[in-house]
Design an enzyme around this catalytic site. Structure first.
Site, PDB file in Angstrom:
ATOM      1  CB  SER A  18      37.009  36.302  41.901  1.00 21.22           C
ATOM      2  OG  SER A  18      38.317  35.831  42.154  1.00 21.22           O
ATOM      3  CG  HIS A  42      34.554  34.461  45.026  1.00 23.46           C
ATOM      4  ND1 HIS A  42      33.652  33.489  45.412  1.00 23.46           N
ATOM      5  CD2 HIS A  42      35.584  33.805  44.442  1.00 23.46           C
ATOM      6  CE1 HIS A  42      34.108  32.300  45.066  1.00 23.46           C
ATOM      7  NE2 HIS A  42      35.289  32.462  44.478  1.00 23.46           N
ATOM      8  CG  ASP A  44      38.937  32.536  44.064  1.00 23.92           C
ATOM      9  OD1 ASP A  44      38.072  31.672  44.273  1.00 23.92           O
ATOM     10  OD2 ASP A  44      38.799  33.450  43.229  1.00 23.92           O
ATOM     11  CG  MET A  46      43.903  29.214  44.895  1.00 22.96           C
ATOM     12  SD  MET A  46      44.457  29.680  43.262  1.00 22.96           S
ATOM     13  CE  MET A  46      42.933  30.323  42.584  1.00 22.96           C
ATOM     14  CG  HIS A  76      36.217  28.957  46.105  1.00 21.74           C
ATOM     15  ND1 HIS A  76      36.339  29.144  44.744  1.00 21.74           N
ATOM     16  CD2 HIS A  76      36.215  27.607  46.296  1.00 21.74           C
ATOM     17  CE1 HIS A  76      36.420  27.970  44.139  1.00 21.74           C
ATOM     18  NE2 HIS A  76      36.358  27.023  45.057  1.00 21.74           N
ATOM     19  CG  MET A  78      39.755  26.390  45.088  1.00 20.13           C
ATOM     20  SD  MET A  78      40.067  27.592  43.783  1.00 20.13           S
ATOM     21  CE  MET A  78      39.899  29.093  44.726  1.00 20.13           C
ATOM     22  CG  MET A 147      34.530  24.998  41.167  1.00 19.55           C
ATOM     23  SD  MET A 147      34.829  26.756  41.453  1.00 19.55           S
ATOM     24  CE  MET A 147      36.060  27.141  40.196  1.00 19.55           C
ATOM     25  CG  ASP A 185      34.332  30.739  41.043  1.00 20.22           C
ATOM     26  OD1 ASP A 185      34.790  31.579  40.251  1.00 20.22           O
ATOM     27  OD2 ASP A 185      34.921  30.373  42.078  1.00 20.22           O
TER      28      ASP A 185
HETATM   29  C1  DX5 Z   1      39.186  29.809  39.968  1.00 17.42           C
HETATM   30  C2  DX5 Z   1      38.565  30.726  40.990  1.00 17.42           C
HETATM   31  C3  DX5 Z   1      37.667  31.763  40.399  1.00 17.42           C
HETATM   32  C4  DX5 Z   1      38.340  32.654  39.410  1.00 17.42           C
HETATM   33  C5  DX5 Z   1      37.336  33.408  38.592  1.00 17.42           C
HETATM   34  O1  DX5 Z   1      40.034  28.930  40.603  1.00 17.42           O
HETATM   35  O2  DX5 Z   1      37.807  29.992  41.918  1.00 17.42           O
HETATM   36  O3  DX5 Z   1      37.009  32.509  41.412  1.00 17.42           O
HETATM   37  O4  DX5 Z   1      39.222  33.540  40.019  1.00 17.42           O
HETATM   38  O5  DX5 Z   1      38.042  34.103  37.647  1.00 17.42           O
HETATM   39  P1  DX5 Z   1      37.482  34.349  36.185  1.00 17.42           P
HETATM   40  O6  DX5 Z   1      36.204  35.103  36.340  1.00 17.42           O
HETATM   41  O7  DX5 Z   1      38.560  35.153  35.540  1.00 17.42           O
HETATM   42  O8  DX5 Z   1      37.281  33.007  35.555  1.00 17.42           O
HETATM   43 ZN    ZN Z   2      36.388  31.018  43.401  1.00 13.80          ZN
END
Ligand code: DX5
Ligand code: ZN
Length: 240
Positions: A18, A42, A44, A46, A76, A78, A147, A185
């Site tokens: 990620s 990956h 993320d 947000m 992903h 969010m 998650m 994840d």
């Molecule tokens: C959390 C994300 C993850 C996160 C993983 O909201 O979806 O992908 O960045 O990070 P680590 O491996 O540090 O938990």
């Molecule tokens: Zn993620």
């Protein structure tokens, strides 16, 4: 039907770094330091509403696609109402687009839209959401993401209670002949890679464990080696 699945038929366990934990000014350099050991990238996304943090938009996916034409870009979302963002993220070159069950009223329609736009549909759920809510869409998806932290931030502690969901999803896949890959994840690193893999996880996402290490490629190698020790689907019977 499970969408087009460029991710199918790849045996073994996959590691998806990620880039949330990479230096935002050095993302390309951070990927280069992985020495090609990663399987997927990956991303993320947000929105500051569904989760209390902001990150990237489709332009970063587009830049990644341009730089790495063959990469599996595992996006992903969010975000609230992800249906409003499927088109730009598909056009940007996402391989997989994963949406949260909690974020959309019309989950089935949203997943079907992802299929129609030529991407692999993924579905995910927060640690506090019952896995049974995903049952109606399991025939449609190419990826189920469990998650293992509350989404929004990297570097949080792994929530081991979600392993039960992974085991159930693994059993349901076997019992019904579903085609999804199982991804976990949050809070993963070499220390718990065998554990999640034994529960049935195929794809391990890791941010801080990889990018905060002086040897990120080595961490991926270590995680994959540990994951390959995992037995897969270690619990529950087919009748679960
Ligand atoms: C959390 C994300 C993850 C996160 C993983 O909201 O979806 O992908 O960045 O990070 P680590 O491996 O540090 O938990
Ligand atoms: Zn993620």
């Amino acid at each position: 039907m499970a969408g087009s699945l460029p991710v199918k038929g790849c045996p073994g366990r996959k590691i998806a770094p990620s880039i949330l934990s990479a230096d935002p000014l050095e993302i390309a350099g951070s990927i280069k330091r992985l020495e090609g050991e990663h399987d997927w990238i990956h991303l993320d996304i947000m929105d500051g509403h569904f989760v209390p943090n902001l990150s990237y938009g489709p332009s970063l996916v587009e830049a990644c696609r341009k730089k790495w034409p063959e990469a599996v870009l595992d996006v992903h979302l969010m975000v609230e109402k992800p249906e409003n963002f499927i088109e730009p993220f598909a056009a940007a070159g996402s391989t997989i687009i994963t949406v949260h069950q909690e974020a959309t009223v019309h989950l089935h329609r949203t997943l079907q839209r992802i299929v129609d736009l030529g991407c692999t549909p993924g579905v995910t759920l927060n640690p506090g959401t019952p896995v049974e809510l995903l049952k109606p869409v399991l025939p449609l998806v190419g990826l189920v993401l469990v998650m293992s932290v509350n989404p929004g931030f990297g570097g949080q502690k792994f929530v081991s209670a979600v392993l039960e969901k992974v085991r159930l999803l693994c059993c349901w896949r076997e019992a019904h002949g579903y085609e999804y890959l199982l991804e976990v994840d949050g809070g993963l690193g070499p220390e718990n890679s065998a554990l999640v893999s034994s529960a049935g996880c195929d794809v391990l996402v890791a941010g801080s464990a990889i990018f905060n290490s002086p040897d990120p490629a080595g961490v991926i190698r270590e995680m994959r080696a540990k994951a390959l020790e995992g037995t897969g689907c270690d619990g529950y019977s087919k009748n679960s």
